[in-house]
Structures are given as C-alpha cells and as structure tokens.
Design an enzyme around this catalytic site. Sequence first.
Site, PDB file in Angstrom:
ATOM      1  N   PRO A   2     -19.401 -70.960 -39.623  1.00 52.43           N
ATOM      2  CA  PRO A   2     -20.642 -71.270 -40.362  1.00 52.43           C
ATOM      3  C   PRO A   2     -20.324 -72.049 -41.640  1.00 52.43           C
ATOM      4  CG  PRO A   2     -20.530 -68.938 -39.795  1.00 52.43           C
ATOM      5  CD  PRO A   2     -19.191 -69.522 -39.479  1.00 52.43           C
ATOM      6  N   GLU A   3     -21.014 -73.151 -41.854  1.00 48.12           N
ATOM      7  CA  GLU A   3     -20.850 -73.935 -43.076  1.00 48.12           C
ATOM      8  C   GLU A   3     -22.081 -73.725 -43.957  1.00 48.12           C
ATOM      9  OE1 GLU A   3     -19.271 -77.840 -42.872  1.00 48.12           O
ATOM     10  OE2 GLU A   3     -18.025 -77.430 -41.135  1.00 48.12           O
ATOM     11  N   HIS A  89     -19.440 -55.363 -32.068  1.00 52.23           N
ATOM     12  CA  HIS A  89     -19.112 -56.366 -33.082  1.00 52.23           C
ATOM     13  C   HIS A  89     -20.019 -56.301 -34.312  1.00 52.23           C
ATOM     14  CE1 HIS A  89     -16.145 -57.941 -30.447  1.00 52.23           C
ATOM     15  NE2 HIS A  89     -17.016 -58.363 -29.549  1.00 52.23           N
ATOM     16  N   ARG A 107     -14.773 -61.733 -35.014  1.00 50.10           N
ATOM     17  CA  ARG A 107     -13.407 -61.959 -35.511  1.00 50.10           C
ATOM     18  C   ARG A 107     -13.123 -61.239 -36.827  1.00 50.10           C
ATOM     19  NH1 ARG A 107     -11.851 -68.135 -34.578  1.00 50.10           N
ATOM     20  NH2 ARG A 107      -9.855 -67.276 -35.218  1.00 50.10           N
ATOM     21  N   ARG A 151      -8.281 -86.523 -59.053  1.00 54.75           N
ATOM     22  CA  ARG A 151      -7.547 -85.943 -57.923  1.00 54.75           C
ATOM     23  C   ARG A 151      -6.798 -87.000 -57.106  1.00 54.75           C
ATOM     24  NH1 ARG A 151     -11.632 -82.509 -59.415  1.00 54.75           N
ATOM     25  NH2 ARG A 151     -11.075 -80.307 -59.237  1.00 54.75           N
TER      26      ARG A 151
END
Length: 271
Positions: A2-3, A89, A107, A151
């Site tokens: 998920p973003e 889960h 997970r 950077r």
Amino acid sequence: MPELPEVEVTRLSFADRIAGARIEAVSMGKPLRWPLGCKTQQLEGQCVLGVRRRGKYLLIDLNGGLLLMHLGMSGSVSFGAGLPASGKHDHFEMVTSLGTLRLNDPRRFGAVVYASGESDPIAHKLLGRLGVEPLSEAFDATEFHQALKRRQTAIKQVLLGGEAVVGVGNIYASEVLFLAGIRPTTKASRISKPRAALLHRAIQEVLTQAVTKGGSTLRDFSNAQGEAGHFQLDAMVYDRAGLPCRVCTTLIKGMRQGQRSTFYCARCQKP
Ligand SMILES: [Zn+2]
C-alpha cells in the site's frame, strides 16, 4: 505494497463513520511489526475523535492519546458493523459502538502502536523524520527544488527516501518521473528549477488522481468498505518493460535501482 494513495483511500473510507465511536473491546492476534505499547484495557472506554494521515500512517485520534496504524506490505483495514468472524490473518480488532475496525495483514509488517500524543517518543520516532506532505499546501515547488539541490543521489532514490517529500513509493515514483520527463537515474542536485517544478506538479497530479480513482497498487487492494481500486490498469511505465511507450511507442526499459524495480522511457525521459 500500500502506498500513500491507498492509505488515504482507506482513511476516507472509514474516518467519518468511526468518528465519535466509543471503544468497547480491543484484541490482538499474532505479533505485528511493533508491539501495541499499552494494555488493550487502556483503550477500552475511550472515544475515537477522528482519523488523520501522516505519510503512510493512519493516526486514529482518541480522547486519551492516539493509535498509529501502518499497513506494512500487505495490510488492509475493514470497518463496519457485522463483519464476518475474524480469520487467521486478522491481527488487530477494535470493537466500537459504531462498528468493528480490523487490520488484516498476512505478512505482519504492519503495526498498530499506541502513543500518548504526537510528542510521545514512539510517535516522534515513527513520524519525526517524515518529509512534507505532497497533497498539502506546505508542499512548495521552490522548497522542493532546494531540497533536490542538496542531494547527490539519483532522483528516484530521493523520492523513495521520503525526506524531500513523503509518501511517493516505488510505483508512483516511476509514474511521476515519466510525467515530468525525467530519467530515474538523474542526480537530484542536477535537476533545474523548471524541471523540479514539473516534477512537483506531477507528484500532486499522480497522487491526487490515484486517490480519486480509489487507489490501487495492490491488485487485491480494497478500502475499508471492501471496494477495489483501479489505478494499476492505467500505469504509463510501471511494470511495462518491453511494452511500447503510450506516448512515443519506444519500448519501456526496466532496471533495478537500490533493489527496487524502475521503469522508464529512454525517449520521453531525459537524463
Ligand atoms: Zn516515450
């Protein structure tokens, strides 16, 4: 994984419905990435004031502190009355007067962590280093260019690093760099002010569009009401190695950058 858009879509799908709920019971399944940090009884009787987002964290504000929820690699949230019985889960469940909030995470890289407030050391540790929010007024094109100039690493790595701007994950990083016409390997410090402005706008556009479409980088992503998102179907470069560019028909290239997959069009994206 998920973003930011998925986390925001998740937030939007239950924030209004859970606001004002009284917590009746909390139960934990198997250990998640970090421990809850309080006894479950400490949460019972508290009220949910609202749900905010910071980076990829959901901040569930309570009258006596807050819960920081992270979806990790595979987490998804459900909220509602009459959810099916919890399965193997489901590792966090909070029964409230307005419905049950549940984190399903096969997970177990996700987490739910209690903090007494945002100045609590644990909240500071998790949120303190996050960069500016890309969908907020605080995300300023000039300051973004300044942050890039400092950077020396590849622009894609800088985006993923989350300090110049938070929440642009692996999939959206490839997409925003395509939209801005910038090669992922370009050194951040070499990006001119006009190109940084294009990238700034691309980040806002791609993330906003993903939230509007319901967000989906996970093929099986669904929001807290169980509705699926459709973003991945529209990717310009992500996961399209060897396929023709949707703009110029040059074959999309795939490469590894810092152990993550990167996709770009060598013609549309300049070094
Ligand atoms: Zn192209």
